[in-house]
Scaffold this active site. Structure first.
Site, PDB file in Angstrom:
ATOM      1  N   SER A  93       0.813  -1.227   0.000  1.00 56.30           N
ATOM      2  CA  SER A  93       0.000   0.000   0.000  1.00 56.30           C
ATOM      3  C   SER A  93       0.837   1.264   0.000  1.00 56.30           C
ATOM      4  O   SER A  93       0.320   2.354  -0.279  1.00 56.30           O
ATOM      5  CB  SER A  93      -0.912   0.024   1.238  1.00 56.30           C
ATOM      6  OG  SER A  93      -1.741  -1.106   1.264  1.00 56.30           O
ATOM      7  N   MET A 109      -7.924  -2.824  -1.675  1.00 56.07           N
ATOM      8  CA  MET A 109      -7.412  -2.074  -2.809  1.00 56.07           C
ATOM      9  C   MET A 109      -8.593  -1.446  -3.558  1.00 56.07           C
ATOM     10  O   MET A 109      -9.642  -2.074  -3.707  1.00 56.07           O
ATOM     11  CB  MET A 109      -6.639  -2.990  -3.759  1.00 56.07           C
ATOM     12  CG  MET A 109      -5.509  -3.754  -3.083  1.00 56.07           C
ATOM     13  SD  MET A 109      -6.054  -5.253  -2.212  1.00 56.07           S
ATOM     14  CE  MET A 109      -6.213  -6.379  -3.595  1.00 56.07           C
ATOM     15  N   GLY A 110      -8.417  -0.220  -4.024  1.00 55.63           N
ATOM     16  CA  GLY A 110      -9.504   0.456  -4.724  1.00 55.63           C
ATOM     17  C   GLY A 110      -9.916  -0.264  -5.991  1.00 55.63           C
ATOM     18  O   GLY A 110     -11.115  -0.368  -6.302  1.00 55.63           O
ATOM     19  N   LYS A 153      -5.150  -9.886  -8.781  1.00 47.50           N
ATOM     20  CA  LYS A 153      -5.327  -9.992  -7.350  1.00 47.50           C
ATOM     21  C   LYS A 153      -6.065 -11.293  -7.046  1.00 47.50           C
ATOM     22  O   LYS A 153      -6.742 -11.846  -7.913  1.00 47.50           O
ATOM     23  CB  LYS A 153      -6.146  -8.813  -6.794  1.00 47.50           C
ATOM     24  CG  LYS A 153      -5.576  -7.449  -7.104  1.00 47.50           C
ATOM     25  CD  LYS A 153      -4.167  -7.262  -6.564  1.00 47.50           C
ATOM     26  CE  LYS A 153      -3.677  -5.846  -6.778  1.00 47.50           C
ATOM     27  NZ  LYS A 153      -2.248  -5.685  -6.405  1.00 47.50           N
ATOM     28  N   CYS A 204      -3.865   1.717  -9.580  1.00 50.82           N
ATOM     29  CA  CYS A 204      -4.120   1.759  -8.140  1.00 50.82           C
ATOM     30  C   CYS A 204      -5.391   2.563  -7.931  1.00 50.82           C
ATOM     31  O   CYS A 204      -5.412   3.771  -8.163  1.00 50.82           O
ATOM     32  CB  CYS A 204      -2.964   2.386  -7.361  1.00 50.82           C
ATOM     33  SG  CYS A 204      -3.334   2.579  -5.594  1.00 50.82           S
ATOM     34  N   SER A 261       4.244   1.306  -1.331  1.00 47.16           N
ATOM     35  CA  SER A 261       5.381   1.168  -2.243  1.00 47.16           C
ATOM     36  C   SER A 261       4.917   1.510  -3.655  1.00 47.16           C
ATOM     37  O   SER A 261       4.957   0.691  -4.571  1.00 47.16           O
ATOM     38  CB  SER A 261       5.942  -0.264  -2.183  1.00 47.16           C
ATOM     39  OG  SER A 261       7.151  -0.369  -2.902  1.00 47.16           O
ATOM     40  N   ASN A 304      -6.947   3.260  -5.110  1.00 41.16           N
ATOM     41  CA  ASN A 304      -6.864   4.184  -3.986  1.00 41.16           C
ATOM     42  C   ASN A 304      -6.172   5.482  -4.388  1.00 41.16           C
ATOM     43  O   ASN A 304      -6.676   6.577  -4.119  1.00 41.16           O
ATOM     44  CB  ASN A 304      -6.135   3.532  -2.812  1.00 41.16           C
ATOM     45  CG  ASN A 304      -7.056   2.681  -1.963  1.00 41.16           C
ATOM     46  OD1 ASN A 304      -7.997   3.182  -1.368  1.00 41.16           O
ATOM     47  ND2 ASN A 304      -6.803   1.383  -1.926  1.00 41.16           N
TER      48      ASN A 304
END
Length: 399
Positions: A74, A321-322, A281, A111, A76, A113
């Site tokens: 989250s 994760m978004g 994922k 990503c 990196s 988020n």
């Protein structure tokens, strides 16, 4: 003698303008493309090496002490923004997921988020036409997500001509409240609407050492492999320590992920999964149940529709994760997927799911067009905040 040796081996550091931001439950280093050294303004080895050094990777200690990374998937993360080349968009957004312990930057996905931080960062850095920004109200920022070639629309609150960052919107997984930023992921499926790469709502996935698992393989927001928690011996209410402290469990999830990636056509052989860490994922779902979140908050089954736990970069995520939340929204909206069934089945255009840090509501509208499922958009609210701005420094010979 020692000081002379140090001086002889000394390489001056260079300064690169950057903004360190939180977006949703992630943090990352944001750059304007034009601020990067010339060699790193194009994709390639120089860019990757520069970003690795900024974040502090590869680090065999997995701490990223000598960089901006926070030693988790989250934290990196890197983002490169530029004025969009498209008249329909304001800003181009490129995301790089930096491996913690390997010399690798994964450009294969988005990503979700940090997507919430793109609009505020673009406005504050002059990448959005001032004519599109009200003195007070909401600025609609049209984002072109370069990695996945998709449109994201972010509604950024503006007060006195500046981005509003503080507020009372609470997001589980983030300690402090902030201003709410609704984010719409437009047409989130990959390719030409291929939400289900295999054409099936549920597949039978043969995983060595695990057995045959039911799996929903979906590509919306980010390629995701959904499985039932009960099929792998879990309740769906697990917190991070229950998974991340179990090396056998992590190996099992990576094996599931690798075989799911092959079935989805993302890789041709499971041996290639290690070089595609960011996607797909893998997540496991279960019907709603009471549990205590990582912050000690009671999450009641009566307040959620289902439980979801997801892994990112080989570890159970502390929240969600978004992009995986987009996948959850899309799968929940389509009757017959494992996500939809865990939520009780039937037609629904939004769900509230429980994750390790609490709960999150997401929405999507699904329609079946000429035999193929289509998601017009997936919606969720996030928040974002500038943590630091100025320059990052790295040794001049890093790239």
């Amino acid at each position: 003698m020692m000081s002379e040796s140090v001086q002889n081996n000394s390489v001056p550091q260079i300064k690169i303008p950057a903004t360190y931001m939180r977006g949703g439950t992630s943090k990352g280093v944001f750059f304007k493309l034009s601020d990067l050294p010339e060699a790193a303004q194009q994709p390639g080895v120089a860019r990757d090496q520069l970003l690795l050094r900024v974040i502090g990777s590869p680090d065999p200690y997995e701490k990223q002490i000598d960089g901006m990374g926070g030693a988790t998937s989250s934290t990196s993360k890197t983002v490169i923004l530029s004025e969009s080349e498209s008249a329909e968009h304001d800003v181009d957004y490129l995301f790089g997921q930096v491996s913690i312990d390997k010399p690798y930057v994964d450009w294969s996905g988005n990503c979700g988020n940090l997507s919430a931080a793109v609009g505020p960062c673009a406005i504050s850095n002059g990448l959005v036409d001032p004519a599109r920004i009200p003195e007070n109200g909401v600025a609609e920022v049209r984002i072109w997500q370069v990695n996945i070639q998709k449109t994201i629309v972010s509604r950024v609150p503006i007060v006195n001509g500046e981005v509003q960052e503080t507020g009372d919107f609470e997001l589980d997984g983030v300690t402090f409240p902030a201003a709410e930023i609704p984010v719409a992921f437009m047409d989130p499926a990959d390719g030409e609407g291929a939400i289900f790469p295999t054409g099936n709502l549920i597949d039978q996935l043969d995983v060595p050492g695990v057995g045959i698992l039911k799996a929903t393989l979906i590509n919306a927001g980010i390629p995701t492999v959904f499985i039932n928690a009960a099929d792998i011996g879990y309740t769906g209410a697990e917190l991070q320590d229950a998974i991340n402290g179990d090396s056998r469990a992590l190996e099992m999830f990576e094996t599931i992920r690798a075989h799911g990636a092959v079935r989805m056509g993302l890789i041709s052989d499971v041996s290639e999964a290690g070089k595609r860490q960011h996607t797909p994922k893998v997540a496991f779902v279960a019907p709603p149940a009471d549990y205590v979140s990582s912050s000690g908050k009671n999450v009641l089954a009566t307040n959620i529709d289902l439980l979801v736990r997801a892994l990112s970069m080989g570890k159970l995520h502390h929240a969600m994760m978004g992009t995986a939340a987009v996948a959850i929204a899309a799968a929940a909206a389509i009757e017959g997927t494992l996500v939809n069934l865990a939520a009780g089945g039937g037609k629904r255009n939004e769900v509230t799911f429980g994750h390790p840090s609490g709960s999150l509501r997401v929405g999507a509208e699904a329609s079946l067009v000429e035999g193929r499922w289509h998601i017009e958009q997936a919606l969720m609210s996030r928040s974002a905040r500038v943590l630091m701005e100025g320059f990052v420094r790295i040794p001049g010979d890093s790239f």
